[in-house]
Design a protein around this motif. Sequence first.
Motif, PDB file in Angstrom:
ATOM      1  N   ASN A  72      20.165  -8.478  42.771  1.00 43.19           N
ATOM      2  CA  ASN A  72      19.029  -8.068  42.481  1.00 43.19           C
ATOM      3  C   ASN A  72      18.885  -7.361  41.150  1.00 43.19           C
ATOM      4  OD1 ASN A  72      16.381  -7.799  43.970  1.00 43.19           O
ATOM      5  ND2 ASN A  72      16.931  -5.281  43.923  1.00 43.19           N
ATOM      6  N   ALA A  73      19.811  -6.627  40.910  1.00 46.20           N
ATOM      7  CA  ALA A  73      19.597  -5.840  39.467  1.00 46.20           C
ATOM      8  C   ALA A  73      19.861  -7.042  38.437  1.00 46.20           C
ATOM      9  CB  ALA A  73      20.802  -4.836  39.277  1.00 46.20           C
ATOM     10  N   TYR A  74      20.884  -8.107  38.686  1.00 44.11           N
ATOM     11  CA  TYR A  74      20.881  -9.024  37.876  1.00 44.11           C
ATOM     12  C   TYR A  74      19.690 -10.108  37.451  1.00 44.11           C
ATOM     13  CZ  TYR A  74      23.170 -13.267  35.678  1.00 44.11           C
ATOM     14  OH  TYR A  74      23.432 -14.161  34.566  1.00 44.11           O
ATOM     15  N   PHE A  75      18.824 -10.282  38.831  1.00 46.96           N
ATOM     16  CA  PHE A  75      17.747 -11.073  38.620  1.00 46.96           C
ATOM     17  C   PHE A  75      16.491 -10.293  37.871  1.00 46.96           C
ATOM     18  CE2 PHE A  75      13.284 -11.885  40.207  1.00 46.96           C
ATOM     19  CZ  PHE A  75      13.214 -13.105  40.124  1.00 46.96           C
ATOM     20  N   PHE A  76      16.616  -9.015  38.002  1.00 46.45           N
ATOM     21  CA  PHE A  76      15.225  -8.068  37.206  1.00 46.45           C
ATOM     22  C   PHE A  76      15.988  -7.906  35.655  1.00 46.45           C
ATOM     23  CE2 PHE A  76      14.114  -6.720  41.539  1.00 46.45           C
ATOM     24  CZ  PHE A  76      12.890  -6.906  41.588  1.00 46.45           C
ATOM     25  N   TRP A 117      12.568  -7.378  33.161  1.00 51.69           N
ATOM     26  CA  TRP A 117      12.110  -6.275  33.618  1.00 51.69           C
ATOM     27  C   TRP A 117      13.041  -5.091  33.683  1.00 51.69           C
ATOM     28  CZ3 TRP A 117       8.731  -7.070  38.773  1.00 51.69           C
ATOM     29  CH2 TRP A 117       7.636  -8.010  38.470  1.00 51.69           C
ATOM     30  N   LEU A 118      14.319  -5.410  33.383  1.00 53.87           N
ATOM     31  CA  LEU A 118      15.293  -4.218  33.553  1.00 53.87           C
ATOM     32  C   LEU A 118      15.985  -4.359  32.243  1.00 53.87           C
ATOM     33  CD1 LEU A 118      16.837  -1.813  34.880  1.00 53.87           C
ATOM     34  CD2 LEU A 118      18.033  -3.670  36.145  1.00 53.87           C
ATOM     35  N   SER A 119      16.200  -3.298  31.604  1.00 52.09           N
ATOM     36  CA  SER A 119      17.176  -3.067  30.418  1.00 52.09           C
ATOM     37  C   SER A 119      18.555  -3.547  31.079  1.00 52.09           C
ATOM     38  CB  SER A 119      16.808  -1.914  29.641  1.00 52.09           C
ATOM     39  OG  SER A 119      15.578  -1.853  29.067  1.00 52.09           O
ATOM     40  N   PRO A 120      19.526  -4.063  30.222  1.00 48.52           N
ATOM     41  CA  PRO A 120      20.853  -4.117  30.423  1.00 48.52           C
ATOM     42  C   PRO A 120      21.505  -2.705  30.044  1.00 48.52           C
ATOM     43  CG  PRO A 120      20.370  -6.148  28.778  1.00 48.52           C
ATOM     44  CD  PRO A 120      19.138  -4.987  28.913  1.00 48.52           C
ATOM     45  N   VAL A 121      22.813  -2.736  30.689  1.00 49.24           N
ATOM     46  CA  VAL A 121      23.734  -1.322  30.602  1.00 49.24           C
ATOM     47  C   VAL A 121      24.108  -1.540  28.889  1.00 49.24           C
ATOM     48  CG1 VAL A 121      25.675  -0.193  31.361  1.00 49.24           C
ATOM     49  CG2 VAL A 121      24.166  -1.356  32.840  1.00 49.24           C
ATOM     50  N   VAL A 122      23.815  -0.150  28.450  1.00 43.98           N
ATOM     51  CA  VAL A 122      24.221  -0.340  27.017  1.00 43.98           C
ATOM     52  C   VAL A 122      24.812   1.057  26.518  1.00 43.98           C
ATOM     53  CG1 VAL A 122      22.168  -1.627  26.401  1.00 43.98           C
ATOM     54  CG2 VAL A 122      21.890   1.132  26.572  1.00 43.98           C
TER      55      VAL A 122
END
Length: 680
Positions: free
Chosen positions: A331-335, A340-345
């Motif tokens: 789900n998080a990967y899709f967004f 819609w969702l920023s990657p982990v940075v």
Amino acid sequence: MRKISSLLNRLNKNSQIIALQDASITLVPMILAVTLLVMLTELLALYSTLPIVLTLRSIYHHFYIFFPFLFTITLSLSLAKSLGLHAATLILLCCSLLFLFVADSMSSLENLNQSTFYKLLPIPLCLATANLYRYFSQKKQLQIIQSNDVSFNIKSNFNYILPLTITFAIIISTLLLMDNLWQKQTDIQHISELIEVESNNFLHIIYLKLTYKITWFFGINPSHIFSFLERPFHAALIENQLAFNNQLPIPNINASGMYFFSDIGGAGSAACLLIAILMFSKSRRNKKIAKLSVLPSSFNISEILHYGLPIVFNPFLFVPFVIVPIILHFNAYFFTWIGWLSPVVAPVTWTTPPFLNVFLATGGDFMAVVIQLLNLVIGTLIYLYFLKMFEASNLDDQLVSHFYQKIGIDSKNMQTLQYRNQHSLTKKIDSENEINTALARIIEGNLKLFFQPILSIKENRIVKVEALIRLEDPDGHISLPTFIDTLTAAGLSKEIDQWVIKTVVQQSQQWANKLENVSISINISPEFLLKESTAEFLIEMQQQAKHHLNFEILENQVVFNERKINENLKKLRDHGIETFLDDFGSGYSALSLLSKLNIDGVKYDLGFARSLDSDEGSQLFSSCINVSQALNHTTVLEGIETQKQFEIAKKSGVDMIQGYYISKPLDAQQLIDYMAQRKP
């Protein structure tokens, strides 16, 4: 889904699974203490770099180094209870084997901590050792002392020697062989090179999640073994951090910290299960565990749920424990993939609370909080379905607690209850609803004792009465104890036996001089006689009673536990307490059993009485009486209802008869009146 539920239920009732669960639960107090220590350490680390922080972290680190030893102790104890073995002996055996095997690694704690085999060994070691030891201890050929002329303790200790020696030799030889193969094939560096995980390959993500969750299922923290699998994700995070700082496109979706979206509140997304329990669970025990887990879970520490509920070794909760993180990660990967969702940075400490952790990890993206909240809802709904199945498979702990109060016995650990008669539980009862219904009937009504007179043929008088349990409903109707078989299947036969015995003793004290020259016969289950303390308890009850007590053992199960029961029977005989084999001929009969057990008499099943009208039936019964007489057994025939049966029974040579022809079961006062009427 019913078939799946039934399969999971049978797995959950397996005696080995129950022992593993109980071993996990036993460790909860220590895990709770260490969890609080971790939380305190992380809070101090925010404001201080004092040496105390390093000391506290060292304690936590050392606890998990010695965790396999601790688990070996608790698992040995649980298996001993489950398999009916001497607990101290099995604990010493398993711990000695583990200690000897890892002795080379104990030159330093770090060497021990790096030993993968040491962390994986306790479960197979304990299971194999316990089952082998049980197998060999049941072999009469390996018993050094078979005579009953020596004390029980001396006989038991000497008879441990050969089974222990053979078990030790087999296990240590197997371990040496496995160690040789392990050293050749599973060097950790070799594994890390062999298994290359790509951070942006979603199939590799599923593989990683499965590996971690399956390892957790067996009570092992995977980060202590498979930390090398996380290296590509740490590298991906460093790349993301550099790109973010230089305002370049973020190259990796999967990076270290992405687990904040899939494992909310700890491994397996423990926060989802926590919410499902707190909002929807009907189990007081599960809610207590959940409440204890709220604070640790807010720092992503989930061991209390894992070991206390437990999730480990739990077939029902294992399924969502594996699939929820995979679904939430997808789900998080899709967004993230659709933008819609920023990657982990940014690197964030694993103990950072939910919502705050994803907000910081994504560089301040509020959408990360929304997605984590969505994942929390999805995971809770999935867990809820399996939680309902799990709780439906268990006894209602409130009913059990009320049942204990009703019969005046202290409440026991619910997990210990699961050990009792697991085979009957899975074979005879498909749902715990039947057990819960039986408990509810007892709680609503009143358990009462009735007494049925037993006539001596030779003396032509009542010499004994049998105590029979009955249930009085709220309307005052008396019914037969149809619940007995159900409660026996639930493992509650011992509690019923204790209540009956204590109530008989109280009644005996009340009768005092009102009922003379009469003994009281009490039914007890073979399972009750398996406890080493049972003989002492029965002897104590006899000392308190005003009448001679004797005990009838249900023949329909005794053949499966002959040796252990016989040891307690000898103790009772040595103290002048008579025991009878009850319901002989009811379906499990073996004439050879009569000569093996330390019994004083036999009560023949009412089926014999019903067959007395035929020549074949009367001849068969007479033959059985001849066998009993040859063994010096007192004989009783129950179920006599007619004058004809009574006359035939007298001619057969039976010592005592019981049945409605003599008298129906009577309450305490009715029995006194009945005995007064029979006086010459």
